[in-house]
Design a protein around this motif. Structure first.
Motif, PDB file in Angstrom:
ATOM      1  N   GLU A 171       1.290  -0.791  -0.106  1.00 27.17           N
ATOM      2  CA  GLU A 171       0.112  -0.454   0.243  1.00 27.17           C
ATOM      3  C   GLU A 171       0.626   1.215  -0.032  1.00 27.17           C
ATOM      4  OE1 GLU A 171      -3.368   2.014   2.624  1.00 27.17           O
ATOM      5  OE2 GLU A 171      -2.416   0.163   3.351  1.00 27.17           O
ATOM      6  N   MET A 172       0.678   2.444  -0.422  1.00 26.37           N
ATOM      7  CA  MET A 172       1.062   3.733  -0.323  1.00 26.37           C
ATOM      8  C   MET A 172       0.026   5.073   0.049  1.00 26.37           C
ATOM      9  SD  MET A 172       3.335   3.048  -3.594  1.00 26.37           S
ATOM     10  CE  MET A 172       4.171   5.017  -4.048  1.00 26.37           C
ATOM     11  N   THR A 173       0.996   5.303   0.741  1.00 26.79           N
ATOM     12  CA  THR A 173       0.123   6.568   0.993  1.00 26.79           C
ATOM     13  C   THR A 173       0.457   7.669   0.208  1.00 26.79           C
ATOM     14  OG1 THR A 173      -1.371   5.439   2.892  1.00 26.79           O
ATOM     15  CG2 THR A 173      -1.544   8.018   3.141  1.00 26.79           C
ATOM     16  N   LEU A 174      -0.037   8.753   0.161  1.00 26.88           N
ATOM     17  CA  LEU A 174       0.782  10.267  -0.337  1.00 26.88           C
ATOM     18  C   LEU A 174      -0.270  11.658   0.409  1.00 26.88           C
ATOM     19  CD1 LEU A 174       2.316  11.330  -4.044  1.00 26.88           C
ATOM     20  CD2 LEU A 174      -0.064  12.767  -2.509  1.00 26.88           C
ATOM     21  N   VAL A 175       1.027  12.337   1.109  1.00 35.05           N
ATOM     22  CA  VAL A 175       0.370  13.281   2.218  1.00 35.05           C
ATOM     23  C   VAL A 175       1.358  14.535   1.342  1.00 35.05           C
ATOM     24  CG1 VAL A 175      -0.029  14.234   3.560  1.00 35.05           C
ATOM     25  CG2 VAL A 175      -0.796  11.740   3.863  1.00 35.05           C
ATOM     26  N   THR A 176      -0.026  15.373   0.689  1.00 38.62           N
ATOM     27  CA  THR A 176       1.163  16.828   0.307  1.00 38.62           C
ATOM     28  C   THR A 176       0.152  18.115   0.081  1.00 38.62           C
ATOM     29  OG1 THR A 176       1.477  17.747  -1.924  1.00 38.62           O
ATOM     30  CG2 THR A 176      -0.389  16.627  -1.529  1.00 38.62           C
ATOM     31  N   ARG A 177       1.071  19.027   0.427  1.00 34.46           N
ATOM     32  CA  ARG A 177      -0.123  20.490   0.688  1.00 34.46           C
ATOM     33  C   ARG A 177       0.985  21.596  -0.183  1.00 34.46           C
ATOM     34  NH1 ARG A 177       1.090  25.477   3.542  1.00 34.46           N
ATOM     35  NH2 ARG A 177       2.330  24.276   4.932  1.00 34.46           N
ATOM     36  N   ARG A 178       0.336  22.095  -0.959  1.00 29.28           N
ATOM     37  CA  ARG A 178       0.831  23.239  -2.093  1.00 29.28           C
ATOM     38  C   ARG A 178       1.756  24.061  -1.403  1.00 29.28           C
ATOM     39  NH1 ARG A 178       2.326  23.118  -6.965  1.00 29.28           N
ATOM     40  NH2 ARG A 178       2.666  26.040  -8.392  1.00 29.28           N
ATOM     41  N   ALA A 179       2.623  24.816  -1.770  1.00 28.94           N
ATOM     42  CA  ALA A 179       2.963  26.309  -0.506  1.00 28.94           C
ATOM     43  C   ALA A 179       1.801  27.339  -1.202  1.00 28.94           C
ATOM     44  CB  ALA A 179       4.318  26.413  -1.457  1.00 28.94           C
ATOM     45  N   GLY A 180       1.965  27.707  -0.512  1.00 27.06           N
ATOM     46  CA  GLY A 180       0.618  29.047  -0.880  1.00 27.06           C
ATOM     47  C   GLY A 180      -0.770  28.444  -0.020  1.00 27.06           C
ATOM     48  N   GLU A 181      -0.906  27.173   0.172  1.00 24.36           N
ATOM     49  CA  GLU A 181      -2.320  27.023   0.328  1.00 24.36           C
ATOM     50  C   GLU A 181      -2.395  26.535   1.879  1.00 24.36           C
ATOM     51  OE1 GLU A 181      -3.245  24.503  -2.190  1.00 24.36           O
ATOM     52  OE2 GLU A 181      -3.248  25.353  -3.765  1.00 24.36           O
ATOM     53  N   SER A 182      -3.635  26.530   2.086  1.00 22.29           N
ATOM     54  CA  SER A 182      -3.982  26.371   3.361  1.00 22.29           C
ATOM     55  C   SER A 182      -4.108  24.644   3.890  1.00 22.29           C
ATOM     56  CB  SER A 182      -4.687  26.759   3.908  1.00 22.29           C
ATOM     57  OG  SER A 182      -6.040  26.561   3.324  1.00 22.29           O
ATOM     58  N   TRP A 190      -3.803  10.959  -0.749  1.00 22.64           N
ATOM     59  CA  TRP A 190      -3.779  10.023  -1.793  1.00 22.64           C
ATOM     60  C   TRP A 190      -4.049   8.591  -1.302  1.00 22.64           C
ATOM     61  CZ3 TRP A 190      -0.936   6.555  -4.032  1.00 22.64           C
ATOM     62  CH2 TRP A 190      -1.208   4.836  -5.319  1.00 22.64           C
ATOM     63  N   SER A 191      -4.823   7.556  -1.744  1.00 27.26           N
ATOM     64  CA  SER A 191      -4.097   5.840  -0.713  1.00 27.26           C
ATOM     65  C   SER A 191      -4.560   5.156  -1.965  1.00 27.26           C
ATOM     66  CB  SER A 191      -4.218   6.126   0.309  1.00 27.26           C
ATOM     67  OG  SER A 191      -4.171   4.728   1.045  1.00 27.26           O
ATOM     68  N   SER A 192      -3.548   4.211  -1.965  1.00 26.65           N
ATOM     69  CA  SER A 192      -4.159   2.951  -2.857  1.00 26.65           C
ATOM     70  C   SER A 192      -3.085   1.803  -2.346  1.00 26.65           C
ATOM     71  CB  SER A 192      -4.176   3.174  -4.494  1.00 26.65           C
ATOM     72  OG  SER A 192      -4.110   2.499  -5.118  1.00 26.65           O
ATOM     73  N   ARG A 193      -3.981   0.412  -2.718  1.00 27.68           N
ATOM     74  CA  ARG A 193      -2.898  -0.738  -2.674  1.00 27.68           C
ATOM     75  C   ARG A 193      -3.070  -1.148  -3.681  1.00 27.68           C
ATOM     76  NH1 ARG A 193      -2.996  -2.718   2.729  1.00 27.68           N
ATOM     77  NH2 ARG A 193      -2.521  -5.269   1.049  1.00 27.68           N
ATOM     78  N   GLY A 194      -2.986  -0.447  -5.240  1.00 27.22           N
ATOM     79  CA  GLY A 194      -2.524  -0.662  -6.026  1.00 27.22           C
ATOM     80  C   GLY A 194      -3.509  -1.632  -6.787  1.00 27.22           C
ATOM     81  N   GLU A 195      -4.952  -1.586  -6.875  1.00 26.69           N
ATOM     82  CA  GLU A 195      -5.514  -2.498  -7.190  1.00 26.69           C
ATOM     83  C   GLU A 195      -6.570  -1.824  -8.126  1.00 26.69           C
ATOM     84  OE1 GLU A 195      -7.459  -4.404  -3.809  1.00 26.69           O
ATOM     85  OE2 GLU A 195      -5.568  -6.153  -3.566  1.00 26.69           O
ATOM     86  N   ALA A 196      -7.538  -1.817  -8.241  1.00 27.09           N
ATOM     87  CA  ALA A 196      -8.728  -1.468  -8.614  1.00 27.09           C
ATOM     88  C   ALA A 196      -8.955   0.411  -8.981  1.00 27.09           C
ATOM     89  CB  ALA A 196      -9.987  -1.842  -8.988  1.00 27.09           C
ATOM     90  N   THR A 197      -9.055   0.774  -7.001  1.00 25.15           N
ATOM     91  CA  THR A 197      -9.073   1.955  -6.838  1.00 25.15           C
ATOM     92  C   THR A 197      -7.993   2.978  -5.825  1.00 25.15           C
ATOM     93  OG1 THR A 197      -9.903   0.828  -4.545  1.00 25.15           O
ATOM     94  CG2 THR A 197     -11.494   1.114  -6.278  1.00 25.15           C
ATOM     95  N   TYR A 198      -8.463   3.963  -5.703  1.00 23.36           N
ATOM     96  CA  TYR A 198      -7.857   5.136  -4.883  1.00 23.36           C
ATOM     97  C   TYR A 198      -8.364   6.055  -4.485  1.00 23.36           C
ATOM     98  CZ  TYR A 198      -7.909   8.711  -8.715  1.00 23.36           C
ATOM     99  OH  TYR A 198      -8.239   9.262  -9.944  1.00 23.36           O
ATOM    100  N   THR A 199      -8.176   6.081  -2.990  1.00 19.86           N
ATOM    101  CA  THR A 199      -8.566   7.841  -2.181  1.00 19.86           C
ATOM    102  C   THR A 199      -8.086   8.311  -2.500  1.00 19.86           C
ATOM    103  OG1 THR A 199      -7.586   6.390  -0.568  1.00 19.86           O
ATOM    104  CG2 THR A 199     -10.212   5.817  -1.060  1.00 19.86           C
ATOM    105  N   LEU A 200      -8.841   9.835  -2.208  1.00 19.69           N
ATOM    106  CA  LEU A 200      -8.235  11.254  -1.932  1.00 19.69           C
ATOM    107  C   LEU A 200      -8.920  11.962  -1.073  1.00 19.69           C
ATOM    108  CD1 LEU A 200      -8.073  12.520  -5.799  1.00 19.69           C
ATOM    109  CD2 LEU A 200      -6.426  12.146  -4.419  1.00 19.69           C
ATOM    110  N   GLU A 201      -9.099  12.749  -0.011  1.00 21.93           N
ATOM    111  CA  GLU A 201      -9.230  13.617   0.753  1.00 21.93           C
ATOM    112  C   GLU A 201      -8.874  14.622   1.028  1.00 21.93           C
ATOM    113  OE1 GLU A 201      -9.096  11.735   5.090  1.00 21.93           O
ATOM    114  OE2 GLU A 201      -8.476  10.425   4.446  1.00 21.93           O
TER     115      GLU A 201
END
Length: 632
Positions: A137-148, A153-164
């Motif tokens: 499984e891979m999880t990515l957490v990010t915030r663009r510079a200048g945004e609050s 993003w998270s996925s187990r590399g199968e059919a779906t991924y999630t965004l929140e």
């Protein structure tokens, strides 16, 4: 915003499955990809801050951090770089739509070996997904510079991924890999081991200009873990030659190009004086998949005093050298230089001229010393290099010196123009060539018959750019470049009275037929004449010496340029039985309709023989069928 679940597109699923079930022996590629992505994010943040002083972001300590947790079996790579917005994550990470997935999968299937397959990962921009080689499984957490707000993003590399959306994400990007279960029999792939992380970073990322830190498992005297910097951060181009190994050069190339194959050649250049700069350039060993696409990124990065300024700096090399990768570090440019300023800067133009000459002289050196490496270079980049013959008159002579071409005398080995000239007979004054879509089609062209019979060598030019550069160059070492499909060509020895007399008799004998056919076919051709280039075929169509070829006309129209349709010349082989019979029928004043149809068929056959299309295919088929019916 609540967590949303999305489905991967079909090709993306195929790619993910390939990563998950990868059989690559060198799984270390995933970490160097993630570190490279983090480095790019820090470069982009510095550039953004230079452009926008008001950007609300902290740039006091740019760095990359690697954190491992043995118990949880996680590995995290984080940076405090530019970060991504919610939409950017969905577009760049979630869909893989911009990663060239279809092309990647196609080339992957065609890769000859494991090393070639690994080399495709970075080249197609899918390096992020190489994490699935080692993670469930891979999880990515990010915030663009200048945004609050940030994004997860998270996925187990199968059919779906999630965004929140997340409220408390730090600036930058953090990628956490939930590693697959440990293999007790293979400790070489234990990515929770600090020594393994140190080894990978030292081998692949030592030159990266940002500190790569790792928090050790043991703490110092006061109980606080002390981060360890894993890379030297020394710019390779600033070191002397004896301080850098070939492996270090190659890893820099891979970092810049995202091509994990070895480069074909490394080029160093240091300019001193009124304008100082250092350059470290690489000739790839394999053409990138997008070399001829409009969106192709050039690979030369611009630094000023070792500070990254610009990726894909188009002003440093001409478009026909867009395959060259590398770094140019200038000492006397402003840190806030823009592309507009670069386009007007005379120092940049001087740099481009010198870098261009250095690249071409290096190719010449390879050509002289190593025929196998030169053959690789020309096979991969010869087509794009020839564009310079059209656009760069200053260096056209140098380009011609390193160019090679297929010919009727060279077999499978290409030949240089210098070698062609050496083989020319005393009576031959011009360099002959023919252009077309493939070697087979040009070798079998009716225009080649007399040249084949007399043993005269002809260049076989089958790249689209060949249609253009031969006219732009015009000659080589005082020898005119002549198309075998244009103008009148007389290959008989000069002063051959018997040949001259024979041609005069044929001209008189066929004068009536030629004039009549010229009138009947006036809508499609400008003239009908006897041929000196045909020995087997009954007819061929040729262009006047100064006319555009049909292929060149089509090329200009495809580019949106309006060019008038050029009528061509029909040449007849006076010794061919079909032409002889047509001439006799004309003299006998046979059925005019049948004669007209025969003339039309003869012209269409000549057009088809050179790869053209019948003006009216249905009528042509009908006439041929009727003729066949009468003969059976």
């Amino acid at each position: 915003m609540p967590t949303e679940t999305f489905e991967f597109q079909v090709e993306a699923r195929q790619l993910l499955q390939l990563m998950i079930h990868s059989v690559y022996s060198n799984k270390d590629v995933f970490l160097r990809e993630l570190v490279s992505n983090a480095s790019d994010a820090l470069d982009k943040l510095r550039l953004e801050k230079l452009r926008d002083d008001a950007l609300d972001t902290d740039v006091s300590d740019p760095h990359i951090e690697i954190d491992v947790d043995k118990e949880a079996r996680t590995l995290t790579v984080r940076d405090n770089g530019i970060g991504m917005s919610y939409d950017e994550v969905g577009r760049l990470i979630g869909t893989i739509a911009n990663s060239g997935t279809a092309g990647f999968l196609k080339e992957l299937r065609e890769a000859e070996d494991e090393k070639g397959a690994e080399g495709l990962i970075g080249q197609f921009g899918v390096g992020f997904y190489s994490g699935f080689m080692v993670a469930d499984e891979m999880t990515l957490v990010t915030r663009r510079a200048g945004e609050s707000k940030g994004t997860r993003w998270s996925s187990r590399g199968e059919a779906t991924y999630t965004l929140e959306t997340v409220e408390d994400a730090p600036q930058g990007t953090s990628v956490t890999l939930h590693l697959k279960p440990a293999d007790p029999e293979n400790q070489l792939h234990d990515y929770t081991s600090p020594w393994k992380i140190r080894e990978i970073v030292k081998r692949y990322s030592d030159f990266i200009t940002w500190p790569i830190r790792m928090v050790p498992e043991t703490a110092d005297g006061d109980g606080t873990p002390e981060p360890e910097t894993l890379n030297s951060m020394k710019a390779l181009w600033a070191r002397s030659r004896d301080q850098v190994t070939d492996d270090e050069y190659h890893e820099l190339y891979k970092h810049i190009s995202h091509d994990w194959r070895e480069p074909l050649e490394t080029i160093r250049l240091q300019a001193e004086g009124t304008f100082e700069y250092q350059a470290l350039l690489f000739l790839p060993s394999h053409a990138p998949y997008d070399l001829f696409t409009r969106d192709h990124k050039r690979g030369v990065q611009l630094y000023v005093k070792r500070v990254f300024i610009m990726d894909d700096c188009e002003e440093l090399l001409p478009p026909y050298l867009r395959f060259v990768k590398g770094v140019v570090d200038a000492a006397d440019l402003s840190l806030n230089v823009s592309r507009e300023i670069l386009q007007q800067d005379r120092h940049i133009r001087m740099m481009q001229r010198r870098l261009t000459k250095k690249v071409l002289s290096t190719v010449k050196e390879i050509m002289t010393k190593d025929s196998e490496r030169y053959a690789t270079f020309w096979r991969e980049f010869g087509t794009v290099l020839k564009e310079g013959l059209v656009t760069d008159s200053e260096n056209s002579e140098a380009i011609l010196a390193v160019a090679s071409f297929a010919t009727t005398h060279s077999g499978d080995e290409p030949t240089t123009l210098a070698q062609y000239v050496e083989r020319m007979g005393d009576e031959q004054k011009d360099i002959y060539y023919i252009t077309g879509e493939s070697r087979q089609s040009v070798e079998n062209s009716p225009h080649m018959e007399a040249f084949r019979d007399k043993g005269i060598e002809v260049l076989l030019l089958t790249d689209p750019v060949d249609e253009v550069w031969v006219d732009a160059v015009g000659e080589y070492q005082g020898k005119k470049l002549r198309s075998v499909t244009k103008g009148e060509i007389d290959l008989d020895a000069k002063g051959d009275e018997q040949a001259d007399e024979e041609r005069e008799k044929q001209a008189e004998d066929y004068a009536g037929l030629l004039g009549w056919m010229g009138e009947r076919l006036a809508e499609d051709i400008k003239e009908v004449r006897l041929s000196t280039r045909l020995t087997v075929s009954p007819a061929c169509v040729v262009s006047d010496a100064q006319d555009l070829t049909p292929a060149l006309e089509q090329m200009y129209r495809a580019m949106g340029q309006e060019v008038p349709r050029t009528k061509r010349i029909l040449e007849l082989n006076a010794d061919h039985p079909l032409v002889k019979g047509l001439n006799q029928a004309f003299k006998n004043d046979d059925d005019g309709t049948r004669l007209a149809e025969a003339a039309e068929l003869l012209h269409t056959l000549a057009v088809l023989a050179e790869g053209g299309q019948a003006k009216d295919p249905a009528r042509f088929v009908k006439l041929v069928a009727e003729r066949m019916e009468r003969t059976l």
